[in-house]
Scaffold this motif. Structure first.
Motif, mmCIF file in Angstrom:
data_model
loop_
_atom_site.group_PDB
_atom_site.id
_atom_site.type_symbol
_atom_site.label_atom_id
_atom_site.label_comp_id
_atom_site.label_asym_id
_atom_site.label_seq_id
_atom_site.Cartn_x
_atom_site.Cartn_y
_atom_site.Cartn_z
ATOM 1 N N GLU A 11 5.167 0.133 6.877
ATOM 2 C CA GLU A 11 5.424 0.005 8.313
ATOM 3 C C GLU A 11 5.245 -1.444 8.771
ATOM 4 O O GLU A 11 6.011 -1.943 9.610
ATOM 5 C CB GLU A 11 4.499 0.930 9.101
ATOM 6 N N GLU A 12 4.241 -2.128 8.229
ATOM 7 C CA GLU A 12 4.069 -3.542 8.551
ATOM 8 C C GLU A 12 5.274 -4.352 8.092
ATOM 9 O O GLU A 12 5.721 -5.270 8.794
ATOM 10 C CB GLU A 12 2.795 -4.080 7.905
ATOM 11 N N ASP A 71 4.902 6.268 0.590
ATOM 12 C CA ASP A 71 5.821 5.716 1.581
ATOM 13 C C ASP A 71 7.059 5.143 0.903
ATOM 14 O O ASP A 71 8.171 5.218 1.445
ATOM 15 C CB ASP A 71 5.133 4.617 2.390
ATOM 16 N N SER A 107 0.563 -9.063 9.359
ATOM 17 C CA SER A 107 0.610 -8.580 7.983
ATOM 18 C C SER A 107 0.445 -9.736 7.013
ATOM 19 O O SER A 107 0.881 -10.856 7.285
ATOM 20 C CB SER A 107 1.949 -7.874 7.714
ATOM 21 N N LYS A 124 0.831 -1.209 0.000
ATOM 22 C CA LYS A 124 0.000 0.000 0.000
ATOM 23 C C LYS A 124 0.866 1.260 0.000
ATOM 24 O O LYS A 124 1.926 1.301 0.626
ATOM 25 C CB LYS A 124 -0.924 0.012 1.222
ATOM 26 N N ASN A 125 0.367 2.276 -0.687
ATOM 27 C CA ASN A 125 1.024 3.573 -0.759
ATOM 28 C C ASN A 125 2.469 3.460 -1.227
ATOM 29 O O ASN A 125 3.340 4.212 -0.805
ATOM 30 C CB ASN A 125 0.970 4.309 0.580
ATOM 31 N N ASP A 174 -1.782 -6.269 0.280
ATOM 32 C CA ASP A 174 -2.335 -5.076 0.914
ATOM 33 C C ASP A 174 -1.623 -4.769 2.230
ATOM 34 O O ASP A 174 -2.244 -4.335 3.199
ATOM 35 C CB ASP A 174 -3.841 -5.227 1.151
ATOM 36 N N CYS A 175 -0.307 -4.972 2.263
ATOM 37 C CA CYS A 175 0.471 -4.658 3.452
ATOM 38 C C CYS A 175 1.057 -3.255 3.329
ATOM 39 O O CYS A 175 1.215 -2.725 2.236
ATOM 40 C CB CYS A 175 1.596 -5.677 3.656
ATOM 41 N N THR A 176 1.382 -2.646 4.450
ATOM 42 C CA THR A 176 1.976 -1.310 4.459
ATOM 43 C C THR A 176 3.481 -1.414 4.630
ATOM 44 O O THR A 176 4.008 -2.454 5.049
ATOM 45 C CB THR A 176 1.404 -0.452 5.596
#
Length: 400
Positions: free
Chosen positions: A236-237, A119, A227, A52-53, A232-234
């Protein structure tokens, strides 16, 4: 007929050995000429699209970015209802192919950072930039000190490897985004697992998927999922992922790649089994996770509850199909093997896998014949030893 077939046997041995070779990427398998696969660039960007992002900059002609945008990013946005995350291209022209596209790439990195504030930025090389030898790493390394986003290069030119190598390279390299475990984070994530080996992005809300079922089971025994990587993980994750109690593979093959990389670099435990289809495999998967979570009793209680809910239907179905022949043909080799395991172990069927579509694209045909040895009942502690009774033949026949 038998003699001519046996001349083309390229693997003969225990199913446990075939699983091991598959996990390590060493199994010799090939595809029918009637089937095609996406290139390395597509499979790499499929994994990247699950972060994500994070914005992918395709360093090449616009057509490469167009394809993955429609196939992955638009689908992800539809599934999650989130704003569209663009796939950017440096739009290499004939001039750039002749004189180099490094200037355009440097400009694209700055523009993406200033306009979208992601990110992470991932520069994915396509065939054009790979063939001319653009110094992509130099451009990225210089930009690293000039932009706010974290940045990484993935060398995934379509001509430079089989389609599945795109999965592997990304799963190994995104480990570089991760941070070493700390006592504080390990304490915070002591009851958490990562599900590794996912790809593309968020799950469709209206469809019950493998990932959703695994999350339900993990939560059912009192743990939680930190996660799903990379589904669909970030960022930060990803950074915190090595501090989780254990990595559990979604896919024996792809999940093993990132799980092994995290184990080697950070010491994160890995629970790597076949897909938990059926009773026996689900028990094995949950037991493997529970061992690192300290939740063996909770896992046993959950499995007893789950079995009680299906016992009547399961035993009725088994009564109809036990001892009968099951023929499996499928798109995914690991899923075919997992289905074969379920049909034999849980339902007592005789299983033949015909023409699974595995990891290579040469013009050949595969058949996988599984004569089964002695059987054990689901949950038997001799599961690992008994797996050795599975005898597998993988046939390779050239098709003109």
């Amino acid at each position: 007929m038998t003699a001519s077939i046996d001349q083309n046997v390229v693997f003969y041995g225990n199913l446990s050995e075939l699983y091991r070779l598959a996990k390590e990427g060493k199994i010799k398998t090939t595809l029918q000429g009637s089937h095609t696969r996406p290139c390395k660039f597509w499979t790499a960007t499929k994994i990247l699209s699950g972060i994500k992002n994070a914005i992918v900059i395709s360093h090449g002609p616009s057509g490469c970015a167009y394809g993955v945008k429609r196939a992955y990013k638009l689908t992800n946005s539809r599934n999650s209802g989130s704003p569209y995350e663009p796939v950017v291209t440096t739009n290499m022209s004939e001039k750039a192919v002749i004189f180099g596209g490094e200037k355009e790439l440097a400009g694209a990195i700055r523009e993406v950072d200033e306009k979208y504030h992601p990110d992470a930025i991932v520069v994915a090389t396509s065939c054009a930039s790979g063939i001319i030898g653009d110094c992509v790493d130099d451009v990225v390394n210089k930009a690293r000190g000039e932009i706010q986003s974290e940045i990484m290069t993935i060398h995934c030119e379509g001509f430079a490897g089989e389609y599945r190598s795109g999965f592997d390279i990304v799963f190994r390299q995104i480990v570089d985004f991760m941070e070493p475990p700390t006592p504080e984070r390990k304490a915070q994530l002591a009851d958490a697992v990562n599900i590794v080996g996912a790809k593309m992005g968020p799950e469709r809300t209206e469809v019950e998927t493998d990932v959703k079922e695994l999350v339900r089971l993990i939560e059912g025994m009192g743990a939680r999922v930190h996660s799903v990587i990379a589904g669909d993980c970030t960022l930060e994750e990803l950074k915190q992922a090595p501090s989780a109690a254990v990595n559990c593979t979604l896919c024996l093959d792809l999940g093993y790649t990132i799980g092994k990389a995290m184990s080697d670099k950070f010491g994160t435990p890995l629970n790597s089994t076949i897909l938990p289809y059926g009773i026996t495999a689900t028990e094995k998967w949950l037991e493997g996770a529970a061992k690192y979570l300290g939740m063996e009793e909770q896992a046993a209680a959950l499995m007893e509850k789950e079995y009680a809910a299906i016992k009547t239907e399961f035993e009725a179905a088994k009564g109809y199909i036990e001892g009968k022949l099951a023929i499996i043909e499928g798109h995914d080799a690991i899923k075919c093997l997992s289905l074969a395991h379920m049909l034999d172990r849980d339902f007592g069927m005789r299983v033949v896998i015909y023409n699974f579509h595995p990891w290579s694209t040469r013009s050949t045909r595969n058949q996988c014949r599984l004569p089964i040895g002695n059987r054990v009942r689901p949950g038997n502690p001799d599961y690992e030893r008994d797996t050795g009774l599975w005898q597998v033949r993988v046939h390779e026949t050239n098709r003109r």
